[in-house]
Scaffold this active site. Structure first.
Site, PDB file in Angstrom:
ATOM      1  N   TYR A  22      47.299  11.261  14.131  1.00 34.58           N
ATOM      2  CA  TYR A  22      46.474  12.272  14.805  1.00 34.58           C
ATOM      3  C   TYR A  22      47.343  13.443  15.245  1.00 34.58           C
ATOM      4  O   TYR A  22      46.986  14.622  15.037  1.00 34.58           O
ATOM      5  CB  TYR A  22      45.766  11.627  16.003  1.00 34.58           C
ATOM      6  CG  TYR A  22      45.031  12.608  16.882  1.00 34.58           C
ATOM      7  CD1 TYR A  22      43.869  13.240  16.441  1.00 34.58           C
ATOM      8  CD2 TYR A  22      45.499  12.905  18.165  1.00 34.58           C
ATOM      9  CE1 TYR A  22      43.197  14.144  17.244  1.00 34.58           C
ATOM     10  CE2 TYR A  22      44.824  13.806  18.978  1.00 34.58           C
ATOM     11  CZ  TYR A  22      43.678  14.422  18.518  1.00 34.58           C
ATOM     12  OH  TYR A  22      43.020  15.322  19.315  1.00 34.58           O
ATOM     13  N   GLU A  44      35.670  15.082  24.301  1.00 36.14           N
ATOM     14  CA  GLU A  44      36.328  15.320  25.585  1.00 36.14           C
ATOM     15  C   GLU A  44      35.392  14.949  26.733  1.00 36.14           C
ATOM     16  O   GLU A  44      35.831  14.450  27.772  1.00 36.14           O
ATOM     17  CB  GLU A  44      36.760  16.785  25.711  1.00 36.14           C
ATOM     18  CG  GLU A  44      37.892  17.204  24.790  1.00 36.14           C
ATOM     19  CD  GLU A  44      39.236  16.599  25.167  1.00 36.14           C
ATOM     20  OE1 GLU A  44      39.345  15.981  26.247  1.00 36.14           O
ATOM     21  OE2 GLU A  44      40.176  16.732  24.372  1.00 36.14           O
ATOM     22  N   TRP A  52      42.397   8.872  25.918  1.00 40.43           N
ATOM     23  CA  TRP A  52      42.069   9.439  24.612  1.00 40.43           C
ATOM     24  C   TRP A  52      42.120   8.362  23.538  1.00 40.43           C
ATOM     25  O   TRP A  52      41.357   8.395  22.568  1.00 40.43           O
ATOM     26  CB  TRP A  52      43.007  10.582  24.274  1.00 40.43           C
ATOM     27  CG  TRP A  52      42.804  11.094  22.874  1.00 40.43           C
ATOM     28  CD1 TRP A  52      43.698  11.104  21.846  1.00 40.43           C
ATOM     29  CD2 TRP A  52      41.593  11.667  22.347  1.00 40.43           C
ATOM     30  NE1 TRP A  52      43.123  11.635  20.714  1.00 40.43           N
ATOM     31  CE2 TRP A  52      41.837  11.995  20.991  1.00 40.43           C
ATOM     32  CE3 TRP A  52      40.331  11.921  22.886  1.00 40.43           C
ATOM     33  CZ2 TRP A  52      40.860  12.561  20.168  1.00 40.43           C
ATOM     34  CZ3 TRP A  52      39.360  12.493  22.059  1.00 40.43           C
ATOM     35  CH2 TRP A  52      39.630  12.808  20.727  1.00 40.43           C
TER      36      TRP A  52
END
Length: 204
Positions: A22, A44, A52
């Site tokens: 990522y 988000e 995350w």
């Protein structure tokens, strides 16, 4: 010396197995695609109060549940879809966040009508690189604060300054890769070659 030891990344990038890819292929590259921008705003939203990594591991489930974050479709979600989402074990089943995403899809459609695209509006808030402090030293900036204020004014939900700063980092409005990170120069090149979206409003 191992390959892992020779590659310098941001500190967070090696903290979980799925982070390096990522970090190296997505985080910080500039984005002007409305659906990708909307997806990241939604993710988000779901991340609020969570890690995350939790969201990233569930990202494909989120994409399936929210029709690849097609805001035209999400804006039409009603009680049936909300119930299905609340029963979907593959996503974060938080009713307030689910309702916020549906609301924000509706607000996204309004914004496109008013501004031409989400990208055209969001990139107005790109910070001046010369005014930013060293990488990885802050969680908000004047531009994320201003963007949060304007989005809230327009009826968006779960769009605080810290959330939007993280959004800016990941979508390339800011290069917040560490100074010695292997991706910092590549992101710099990508940002320099990136054509900023037009700010021209659609004709009446």
């Amino acid at each position: 010396m191992t390959l892992k030891e020779t590659i310098k990344r941001c500190g967070w990038a090696d903290s979980a197995p799925d982070f390096p890819e990522y970090h190296d292929t997505e985080w910080g590259f500039p984005v002007d695609d409305d659906r990708r921008l909307f997806e990241k705003l939604c993710l988000e939203t779901f991340q609020s109060g969570l890690s995350w990594r939790t969201i990233l591991t569930k990202r494909e489930h989120f994409r399936l549940a929210f029709h690849s974050f097609d805001f035209h479709k999400v804006a039409q979600f009603g009680e049936k879809e909300i119930t299905e989402l609340l029963n979907n074990e593959g996503i974060v089943r938080n009713q307030r966040k689910i309702l916020a995403v549906i609301n924000n899809a509706q607000r996204a459609l309004e914004m496109i009508e008013q501004e031409g695209s989400l990208a055209a509006f969001i990139w107005r808030y790109e910070p001046d690189e010369n005014t930013l402090p060293p990488p990885e030293t802050q969680t908000t900036c004047p531009e994320s604060i201003a963007l949060a204020k304007e989005l809230k004014k327009r009826g968006w939900q779960f769009v605080g300054p810290t959330t939007l700063y993280a959004f800016m980092q990941s979508m390339g409005l800011i290069n917040d890769h560490a100074e010695d990170c292997c991706m910092r120069k590549e992101i710099d090149r990508a940002r320099k070659g990136f054509k900023r979206p037009s700010h021209i409003k659609p004709s009446a």
